[in-house]
Design a protein around this motif. Structure first.
Motif, short mmCIF file in Angstrom:
data_model
loop_
_atom_site.label_atom_id
_atom_site.label_comp_id
_atom_site.label_asym_id
_atom_site.label_seq_id
_atom_site.Cartn_x
_atom_site.Cartn_y
_atom_site.Cartn_z
N ALA B 315 -35.68 7.35 20.25
CA ALA B 315 -34.33 8.02 20.38
C ALA B 315 -33.28 6.75 20.50
O ALA B 315 -33.20 5.90 21.49
N THR B 316 -32.45 6.13 19.33
CA THR B 316 -31.62 5.14 19.40
C THR B 316 -30.37 5.84 19.78
O THR B 316 -30.26 7.02 19.61
N MET B 317 -29.30 4.83 19.87
CA MET B 317 -28.02 5.24 20.24
C MET B 317 -27.64 6.22 19.23
O MET B 317 -26.84 7.26 19.32
N ARG B 318 -27.86 5.70 18.05
CA ARG B 318 -27.07 6.27 16.67
C ARG B 318 -27.85 7.78 16.40
O ARG B 318 -27.13 8.75 16.42
N ARG B 319 -29.01 7.84 16.84
CA ARG B 319 -29.71 9.42 16.94
C ARG B 319 -29.32 10.21 18.08
O ARG B 319 -29.05 11.40 17.80
N LEU B 320 -28.94 9.71 18.88
CA LEU B 320 -28.44 10.51 20.37
C LEU B 320 -26.92 10.69 19.85
O LEU B 320 -26.66 12.00 20.16
N PHE B 321 -26.18 9.84 19.11
CA PHE B 321 -24.85 10.34 19.06
C PHE B 321 -24.98 11.55 17.98
O PHE B 321 -24.29 12.50 17.95
N LEU B 485 -27.02 11.25 10.96
CA LEU B 485 -27.29 10.12 12.13
C LEU B 485 -28.43 10.26 12.93
O LEU B 485 -28.86 9.19 13.16
N VAL B 486 -29.01 11.39 12.96
CA VAL B 486 -30.47 11.43 13.57
C VAL B 486 -31.35 10.85 12.67
O VAL B 486 -32.18 9.76 13.09
N GLY B 487 -31.27 10.89 11.38
CA GLY B 487 -32.04 10.13 10.63
C GLY B 487 -33.57 10.42 10.27
O GLY B 487 -34.21 10.95 11.39
N PRO B 488 -34.12 9.61 9.41
CA PRO B 488 -35.70 9.87 9.22
C PRO B 488 -36.39 8.73 10.28
O PRO B 488 -35.68 8.20 10.94
N LYS B 489 -37.69 9.38 10.50
CA LYS B 489 -38.53 8.44 11.28
C LYS B 489 -38.47 6.85 10.92
O LYS B 489 -38.65 6.62 9.73
N GLU B 490 -38.55 6.29 11.99
CA GLU B 490 -38.41 4.69 11.71
C GLU B 490 -40.03 4.53 11.20
O GLU B 490 -40.85 4.81 11.70
N GLN B 491 -39.79 3.67 9.87
CA GLN B 491 -41.15 3.59 9.65
C GLN B 491 -41.67 2.22 9.51
O GLN B 491 -42.54 1.58 9.15
N ALA B 492 -41.04 1.42 10.57
CA ALA B 492 -41.62 0.11 10.90
C ALA B 492 -42.96 0.33 11.23
O ALA B 492 -43.48 0.93 12.34
N GLU B 493 -43.56 -0.73 10.62
CA GLU B 493 -45.37 -0.59 10.78
C GLU B 493 -45.59 -1.68 12.01
O GLU B 493 -45.64 -2.88 11.55
#
Lengths: 124, 506
Positions: B315-321, B485-493
């Protein structure tokens, strides 16, 4: 020639760090082990065990040299080199001579220790 | 000069052994003693020594035999040995000992300077040799890393060079170059993979949305024709199960059932069919399809909220916004229903929110509990079958069975067509959505809800001739902005297996 070269004994003390207690421990070990070696030598000579005779002579030679008993060391060296293959004919006499020198060296070493080392030390 | 090296003194003669040990200790080293060859070997095997001072002439096992044993053992052969000898009678033995690998020799009667010189020289050689061996090991690690890189593995962690990069020498430079090269390529591949995944997922997302949006319109059509929401849901799921099982059987993908899977599909059925489909059928009797579509967009926000709370997504700030913007869009959409249906429509709109809640719970359930190896279509079939099992008794009690008559009356024909189509659409849309959840994450998959909304509104306008008030369009814009803004799932491996996944997916 003196029985004991006291300079060598002083060098030995220096070699092990000058600690009197350690020197006394080392001397005690030499005197006890020396008796055992002389006894081995006598047994080897009478039993004809050339291997034991040579090894005993070899052992005492090195330690005698460390403690400044140069004559004793030389006698041991002669016995060792003469016992490479068989018991020499003069073995009994040589062993007896070594035993005598060892007994004298022992006294000299004890005297040296009493005079120079034990004075003022605890525990001796 | 280093001090406190561990040295073993081996001599059968107590006097010689003691003298040597005392002299070595005086030089500042740590000393152990052994009175014969066997004791020496025992000590060497149980302790670590930097140097051995070894008498040659010993009874039972002499110095030569000790050396032979040591040289045979790879873990011991590099311990340096200084042989102790009486020079006058043992010169040939010294020569033999050197040939056997002894580093040096020391006469029985030695002075402290000589002892120090011989010991220090041997220890220096040992330290150099240790350094050399350590260097070779590091070089070997670098060549291993090069092989890994050559094999296409670019995850810098797999190179195992992190500690070496801190070295202040040529090896450290090389390790830094390798690691930095690998990091760059890894990062590039990661971004590329992310882009490919996102593009593919976006395409799929639109397909899911368009098909699911059609389902909303079909629901509205069926609910106008039939007053029994559960009767409709029963048919839809029966048809969906038939289609999915047929497909799974033909492809040989019918999964084996176990207790966990069964409990999962029954929960899934409850969330999707009872909370989702039945509620939609119910509210569709009172609300326009386009408004239902608008409310279904809540799915994305609910999934995000749950996934953030149970920490399966960040839950990042951008997603919460985005969540806040979307939430205001939802509120606006609910109030917009008043313009077409009055105050009671608002109440139905609130009830309708049960449906996206059910769908959201399904998405989370699938993410957490559905095994990776189960075929998506077969899983959809089982969930539909479970829904039939759940709903059938209720329909039986209510006598709410819906009769599918294709041609006897005009209304019945439309109902049958709508339910059959909806069953097929459900099979397709749920399978596709399930695939999307697995590949792109529950939150991203839930973004299909805005496509569902778009498609639902478009289908409603095309097939049912519905219109939306202006405020609903504003709400729609807010919803879309929120979802973006909620955007796709972070795909950082962050876990291992990144490359495996790339290979698998590309």
């Amino acid at each position: 020639m003196n029985v004991l070269d006291t300079r060598t004994l002083a060098q030995l003390q220096e070699l092990i760090g000058g600690d009197r207690a350690e020197l006394l421990e080392l001397v005690d070990t030499f005197l006890i082990e020396g008796d055992e070696i002389v006894a081995d030598m006598q047994a080897a000579s009478s039993n004809g065990d050339v291997e034991l005779l040579r090894r005993s002579a070899h052992s005492l030679k090195a330690s005698a040299q460390d403690f400044g008993a140069n004559q004793l060391s030389a006698l041991c060296a002669t016995l060792e080199s003469g016992s490479k293959t068989a018991i020499p004919a003069t073995a009994d006499a040589q062993v007896s001579d070594i035993a005598q020198h060892f007994a004298t060296a022992k006294l000299e070493i004890k005297r040296y220790i009493d005079d120079r080392v034990s004075n003022g030390t605890d525990g001796q | 000069m280093h001090k406190n090296e561990h040295i073993l003194v081996v001599d059968d003669q107590a006097t010689q052994r003691m003298k040597l040990a005392m002299a070595v200790r005086e030089l500042g080293h740590e000393v152990d003693s052994a009175s014969d060859g066997k004791e020496a070997l025992l000590k060497v095997r149980s302790n670590s020594y930097d140097l051995i001072l070894l008498d040659i002439l010993m009874p039972d096992m002499d110095g030569f035999e000790v050396m032979e044993f040591l040289k045979k053992d790879p873990s011991l052969r590099d311990i340096p040995i200084i042989v102790i000898s009486a020079l006058d009678s043992e010169m040939s033995s010294v020569v033999k000992a050197i040939e056997l690998g002894a580093q040096d020799f020391l006469p029985k009667h030695f002075d402290p300077v000589l002892l120090r010189a011989r010991i220090d020289a041997s220890l220096v050689k040992k330290r150099n040799r240790d350094r050399e061996q350590e260097y070779f090991k590091e070089v070997s690690r670098l060549t291993d890393a090069a092989t890994i890189l050559e094999g296409g593995q670019v995850d810098p962690r797999k190179l195992n060079l992190q500690d070496m990069t801190e070295r202040d020498d040529a090896l450290g430079n090389l390790a830094r170059v390798f690691t930095s090269m690998a990091s760059e390529v890894y990062e590039r591949e990661r971004k590329l993979n992310q882009q490919v995944r996102t593009l593919r997922s976006i395409g799929f997302l639109f397909a899911v949305g368009v098909v699911t949006g059609l389902g909303v319109v079909l629901t509205r059509i069926a609910s106008i024709e039939s007053p029994s929401p559960l009767g409709n849901v029963l048919w839809v799921n029966a048809i969906c199960a038939t289609v999915c099982f047929g497909s799974a059987i033909v492809r040989g993908k019918l999964p084996k059932l176990d207790r966990r899977f069964l409990s999962t599909v029954f929960m899934w059925a409850f969330f999707a069919s009872v909370m989702g489909e039945a509620v939609i059928f119910w509210v569709a009797q009172h609300l326009q399809a386009s408004f239902i579509s608008l409310i279904l967009v809540c799915d994305g926000f609910i999934v995000f909220a749950i996934a953030s709370i149970i920490k399966i997504e960040k839950a990042t700030m951008r997603r919460l916004f985005g969540f806040v913007v979307g939430g205001s869009g939802v509120a606006m959409a609910v109030f917009a229903t008043q313009d077409v249906g009055g105050v009671s429509a608002i109440q139905w709109a609130v009830v309708a929110m049960l449906a996206p809640l059910g769908y959201a719970l399904r998405s989370i359930l699938i993410t957490l509990r559905l095994p990776e190896d189960i075929d998506v279509v077969a899983a959809t079939g089982w969930s539909a079958f479970a829904a039939v099992m759940l709903i059938f008794p209720v329909v039986l009690l209510q006598d709410g069975f819906v009769s599918l008559q294709l041609s006897t009356s005009p209304g019945g024909g439309i109902l049958a067509l709508a339910l059959i189509l909806f069953g097929i659409v459900t099979a397709a849309s749920v399978s596709m959505r399930l695939h999307l959840i697995r590949t792109a994450g529950a939150v991203f998959a839930s973004q299909s809800s805005f496509v569902v909304t778009f498609a639902g509104i478009a289908w409603s306008m095309i097939l049912l001739g519905e219109t939306l008030p202006k405020i609903a369009w504003v709400a729609l814009v807010l919803l879309i902005v929120g979802l973006l803004l909620v955007g796709p799932k972070e795909q950082a491996e962050e876990e291992d297996g990144f490359n495996t996944r790339i290979d698998h997916e590309l």
